[in-house]
Design a protein around this motif. Structure first.
Motif, mmCIF file in Angstrom:
data_model
loop_
_atom_site.group_PDB
_atom_site.id
_atom_site.type_symbol
_atom_site.label_atom_id
_atom_site.label_comp_id
_atom_site.label_asym_id
_atom_site.label_seq_id
_atom_site.Cartn_x
_atom_site.Cartn_y
_atom_site.Cartn_z
ATOM 1 N N SER A 1 0.812 -1.228 0.000
ATOM 2 C CA SER A 1 0.000 0.000 0.000
ATOM 3 C C SER A 1 0.840 1.271 0.000
ATOM 4 O O SER A 1 0.472 2.271 -0.610
ATOM 5 C CB SER A 1 -0.924 0.002 1.216
ATOM 6 N N HIS A 2 1.961 1.265 0.741
ATOM 7 C CA HIS A 2 2.860 2.425 0.767
ATOM 8 C C HIS A 2 4.217 1.997 1.306
ATOM 9 O O HIS A 2 4.354 0.912 1.880
ATOM 10 C CB HIS A 2 2.254 3.586 1.567
ATOM 11 N N GLY A 3 5.207 2.863 1.130
ATOM 12 C CA GLY A 3 6.587 2.460 1.402
ATOM 13 C C GLY A 3 7.021 2.565 2.852
ATOM 14 O O GLY A 3 8.030 3.216 3.132
ATOM 15 N N PHE B 1 7.923 0.284 6.484
ATOM 16 C CA PHE B 1 8.375 -1.046 6.900
ATOM 17 C C PHE B 1 7.263 -1.975 7.381
ATOM 18 O O PHE B 1 7.309 -3.175 7.142
ATOM 19 C CB PHE B 1 9.424 -0.882 8.014
ATOM 20 N N ASP B 2 6.255 -1.430 8.095
ATOM 21 C CA ASP B 2 5.253 -2.324 8.703
ATOM 22 C C ASP B 2 4.356 -2.977 7.658
ATOM 23 O O ASP B 2 3.600 -3.890 7.969
ATOM 24 C CB ASP B 2 4.426 -1.596 9.778
ATOM 25 N N HIS B 3 4.440 -2.507 6.400
ATOM 26 C CA HIS B 3 3.604 -3.088 5.351
ATOM 27 C C HIS B 3 4.390 -3.959 4.373
ATOM 28 O O HIS B 3 3.797 -4.708 3.615
ATOM 29 C CB HIS B 3 2.832 -1.982 4.625
ATOM 30 N N PHE B 4 5.737 -3.842 4.390
ATOM 31 C CA PHE B 4 6.469 -4.641 3.388
ATOM 32 C C PHE B 4 7.570 -5.555 3.923
ATOM 33 O O PHE B 4 8.117 -6.352 3.173
ATOM 34 C CB PHE B 4 7.047 -3.763 2.270
ATOM 35 N N GLY C 1 -9.307 -1.824 5.738
ATOM 36 C CA GLY C 1 -8.384 -0.940 6.448
ATOM 37 C C GLY C 1 -6.928 -1.256 6.160
ATOM 38 O O GLY C 1 -6.581 -2.350 5.716
ATOM 39 N N ASN C 2 -6.083 -0.265 6.435
ATOM 40 C CA ASN C 2 -4.635 -0.425 6.349
ATOM 41 C C ASN C 2 -4.104 -0.863 7.722
ATOM 42 O O ASN C 2 -3.193 -1.670 7.833
ATOM 43 C CB ASN C 2 -4.045 0.930 5.932
ATOM 44 N N HIS C 3 -4.738 -0.315 8.758
ATOM 45 C CA HIS C 3 -4.595 -0.790 10.130
ATOM 46 C C HIS C 3 -6.036 -1.010 10.607
ATOM 47 O O HIS C 3 -6.928 -0.283 10.167
ATOM 48 C CB HIS C 3 -3.864 0.237 10.994
ATOM 49 N N PRO C 4 -6.271 -2.006 11.486
ATOM 50 C CA PRO C 4 -7.658 -2.382 11.793
ATOM 51 C C PRO C 4 -8.537 -1.241 12.324
ATOM 52 O O PRO C 4 -9.747 -1.260 12.115
ATOM 53 C CB PRO C 4 -7.508 -3.484 12.847
HETATM 54 ZN ZN LIG Z 1 1.285 1.286 8.872
#
Ligand SMILES: [Zn+2]
Ligand SMILES: [Zn+2]
Length: 293
Positions: free
Chosen positions: A100-102, A104-107, A244-247
């Motif tokens: 979704s975006h750059g 760390f917590d997403h990739f 959501g991106n975070h819940p």
């Molecule tokens: Zn995040």
């Protein structure tokens, strides 16, 4: 029926206060991973949730393989594999991983997942360029294991691009603010009888809109206004199911609890959620700008 109401946290802390507690929060997330762990579940039709109660991950069964949104940390990979199997698929079925975006917590787990299963990883061109120029913009210093490194995409995506696999076409819309290359995604989910429009705003947190942070990172200082303009633009797009991106973005866990207690009802299907959430985001960005952090 569970009525949506949104109380996004209005930023009250300074940039320094936020970042000073950030690393500890990530560490505690890791230490409490057994608690934050969540069973995977079907949101609607061919759309599934495989995240925990801190960071979202979603799966779309396209009939010709899986598309996955976001991956979390490296230590999440065994959980992801187990969750996908629990849903009746195999991790080998993942053909595309969209970040979704750059941040760390997403990739962070993307390198490990791609090494094992070889799917194609996509991230916006803007975030790819920005974190290549200045890797600290990916916030890797807060990652549980910074050694995992940035998960570089195989291909980049831009505003207006469409990603198609099987029965699913995902429209990408540039959604700058949280990062300059945050993307929003729109697609149809189906249970075979009905079709629902799904909207995913891939990053809304205020953490990275502080002018002070952006000065330090060599990014535009007006990212709060950018986030507001993005929310105003996205509000015009009709959405039946917001993911959501975070819940906290769509109250994922509350909705899951409600679904369990009320079989046959689906609180994820609610046209009001998207405009309500974006309306509150707009209000909060204004408040943030007025406070002048
Ligand atoms: Zn995040
Ligand atoms: Zn982020």
């Amino acid at each position: 029926m569970l009525k949506d109401k949104y109380f996004l946290p209005v930023p009250t802390k300074t940039c320094e206060e936020i970042f000073s507690g950030f690393g500890a929060g990530i560490k505690s997330h890791y230490e409490r991973r057994a608690e934050v762990r969540h069973e995977p579940f079907r949101i609607f039709g061919n759309l599934y949730y495989i995240g925990d109660d801190k960071v979202c991950r979603h799966l779309i069964d396209t009939g010709d393989g899986l598309i996955m949104f976001d991956v979390g940390y490296g230590y999440n990979v065994p959980e992801i594999e187990a969750d996908i199997r629990k849903l009746g698929f195999s991790p080998e079925d993942i053909k595309i991983l969209i970040i979704s975006h750059g941040h760390f917590d997403h990739f962070c787990g993307g390198n490990e997942l791609r090494r094992k299963y070889g799917m194609k990883v996509l991230l916006s061109r803007t975030d790819t360029e920005l974190i290549r120029e200045r890797p600290e913009r990916a916030l890797m210093e807060y990652a549980y294991d910074p050694e995992e490194g940035v998960c570089w995409p195989d291909e980049t995506i831009s505003d207006g691009d469409e990603i198609t696999l099987g029965n699913t076409t995902i429209k990408c819309v540039a959604a700058p603010g949280h990062t300059m290359g945050t993307t929003a995604f729109f697609f149809d989910a189906t249970d075979g009888k009905t079709v629902k429009k799904v909207g995913y705003f891939g990053g809304v947190g205020f953490l990275t809109v502080y002018p002070e942070y952006n000065r330090r990172m060599g990014l535009p200082e007006n990212k709060s206004a950018l986030l507001r303009h993005t929310a105003e633009k996205l509000m015009k797009i009709p959405v039946d199911i917001m993911i959501g991106n975070h819940p906290g973005n769509n109250r994922t866990m509350e909705k899951l609890d409600y679904m369990k207690k009320h079989p046959g009802e689906n609180p994820f299907i609610d046209k009001e959620t998207w405009p309500l959430f974006l309306g509150e985001l707009i209000k909060n960005t204004r408040m943030f700008e007025k406070k002048g952090f």
